[in-house]
Design an enzyme around this catalytic site. Structure first.
Site, PDB file in Angstrom:
ATOM      1  N   ALA A  66      -3.312   1.787   5.221  1.00  0.00           N
ATOM      2  CA  ALA A  66      -3.680   0.642   4.560  1.00  0.00           C
ATOM      3  C   ALA A  66      -4.784   0.677   3.841  1.00  0.00           C
ATOM      4  O   ALA A  66      -5.672   1.499   4.243  1.00  0.00           O
ATOM      5  CB  ALA A  66      -3.787  -0.504   5.813  1.00  0.00           C
ATOM      6  N   GLY A 109      -1.092   3.062   8.110  1.00  0.00           N
ATOM      7  CA  GLY A 109       0.049   2.579   7.671  1.00  0.00           C
ATOM      8  C   GLY A 109       0.952   3.543   6.707  1.00  0.00           C
ATOM      9  O   GLY A 109       2.255   3.045   6.663  1.00  0.00           O
ATOM     10  N   GLU A 112       3.144   4.908   9.234  1.00  0.00           N
ATOM     11  CA  GLU A 112       4.056   3.587   9.815  1.00  0.00           C
ATOM     12  C   GLU A 112       5.024   3.402   8.966  1.00  0.00           C
ATOM     13  O   GLU A 112       6.264   2.993   9.140  1.00  0.00           O
ATOM     14  CB  GLU A 112       3.231   2.500  10.100  1.00  0.00           C
ATOM     15  CG  GLU A 112       2.315   2.657  11.257  1.00  0.00           C
ATOM     16  CD  GLU A 112       1.133   1.570  11.549  1.00  0.00           C
ATOM     17  OE1 GLU A 112       0.422   1.388  10.321  1.00  0.00           O
ATOM     18  OE2 GLU A 112       1.001   1.036  12.353  1.00  0.00           O
ATOM     19  N   GLU A 132      -6.367   4.980  13.035  1.00  0.00           N
ATOM     20  CA  GLU A 132      -7.186   3.570  13.041  1.00  0.00           C
ATOM     21  C   GLU A 132      -8.076   3.538  14.062  1.00  0.00           C
ATOM     22  O   GLU A 132      -9.199   2.699  13.940  1.00  0.00           O
ATOM     23  CB  GLU A 132      -5.859   2.535  13.575  1.00  0.00           C
ATOM     24  CG  GLU A 132      -5.034   2.298  12.263  1.00  0.00           C
ATOM     25  CD  GLU A 132      -3.957   3.031  12.200  1.00  0.00           C
ATOM     26  OE1 GLU A 132      -3.660   4.309  13.007  1.00  0.00           O
ATOM     27  OE2 GLU A 132      -2.960   2.999  11.465  1.00  0.00           O
TER      28      GLU A 132
END
Ligand code: CAA
Length: 258
Positions: A66, A109, A112, A132
């Site tokens: 992200a 992300g 993911e 993260e």
């Protein structure tokens, strides 16, 4: 010229090749990427000429997570009320299979997103991780859930708690990636597999995808029952008659997706 700001879409025969294209930020995922990606997947899913989708990034990064600079100032209520990253999940609604072709970094992300696809092919230099923890947060788009179901608790826990990256060989060894290919061949190999899938009945492909995905959602007995219902339903299709009569007549089937 691409119709999107952050993704490139190329039609290669029956495969839609969607490439994340935000090189300045290593394809990190912001709202624009989510919107572009959703629209590109939706369009490919709706296109009768397309039977499979390949999602890739660049040689350096599939996606480095992200967008950290976008997230830094956000408050709890910004994320909670805005449903941060909820929409990224929309790509999992596609009936058509999505193959992730991962070269370079698939982190946070990005890892993911790769796991939201139906299976992952890795280039030899790929690196997967859920870093993260190093940012004072935790995975927020399936990293603690899909990774655990994919590779088991011990490995998922190790990756989430250390933030350490794993390489392509290890990703294959633990079942996160289905296969590893040389960097320069990866996308072509993924597209070739996509063409093979696209040569089958689209209905049969979607039923197979739905049935395998049910294994992630339910108990064994309910999953087996669900599979049987879908299996029986496949006998309502013309493609079942075509596939089986072609076998008996020793010819290639001509599927019509009905
Ligand atoms: N968000 C925003 N920008 C990013 C980014 C990210 N996730 N990853 C890389 N970039 C930017 C860098 O800031 C840099 O930009 P500038 O040149 O403007 O400084 C550019 O991309 C190139 O990156 P680096 O200079 O850092 O390249 P490197 O080769 O030295 O390192 C890397 C590569 C190891 C991938 C490193 O960039 C990195 O650690 N990135 C962050 C990875 C990460 O922590 N991802 C998880 C994000 S949180 C998340 O994803 C939450 C969730 O679950 C939904």
């Amino acid at each position: 010229a691409s119709a999107y700001e952050t993704v490139l879409v190329e039609k290669r025969d029956k495969v839609a090749l969607i490439q994340l294209n935000r090189p300045k930020a290593l394809n990190s995922i912001n709202q624009q990427v989510i919107e572009d990606l959703n629209k590109a997947v939706l369009d490919a899913n709706a296109d009768n000429g397309i039977g499979a989708i390949v999602l890739t990034g660049s040689n350096r990064a599939f996606a480095a997570g992200a967008d950290i600079k976008m997230m830094e100032p956000l408050s709890f209520s910004d994320t909670y009320m805005g449903g941060l990253f909820n929409d990224l999940e929309n790509i999992t609604k596609a009936k058509k299979p999505i193959i992730a072709a991962v070269n370079g970094f698939a982190l946070g992300g990005g890892c993911e997103l790769a796991m939201m696809c139906d299976f992952i092919y890795a280039g030899e230099k790929a690196k997967f991780g859920q870093p993260e923890i190093t940012l004072g947060v935790l995975p927020g788009a399936g990293g603690t859930q899909r990774l655990t179901r994919s590779v088991g608790k011990s490995k998922a826990m190790e990756m989430c708690l250390t933030g350490n990256f794993i390489d392509a060989q290890e990703a294959k060894q633990i079942g996160l990636a289905a296969q590893v290919f040389p960097v320069d061949e990866l996308v072509d190999r993924a597209v070739a597999v996509g063409q093979k899938i696209a040569s089958f009945s689209k209905v049969a492909v979607a039923l197979n995808k739905e049935a395998v995905n049910a294994a992630y959602e339910t108990t064994l007995q309910l999953g087996l029952d669900y599979e049987k219902r879908l299996f029986y339903a496949s006998f309502a299709t013309k493609d079942q008659k075509e596939g089986m009569s072609a076998f008996r007549e020793k010819r290639k089937p001509q599927f019509t997706d009905e």
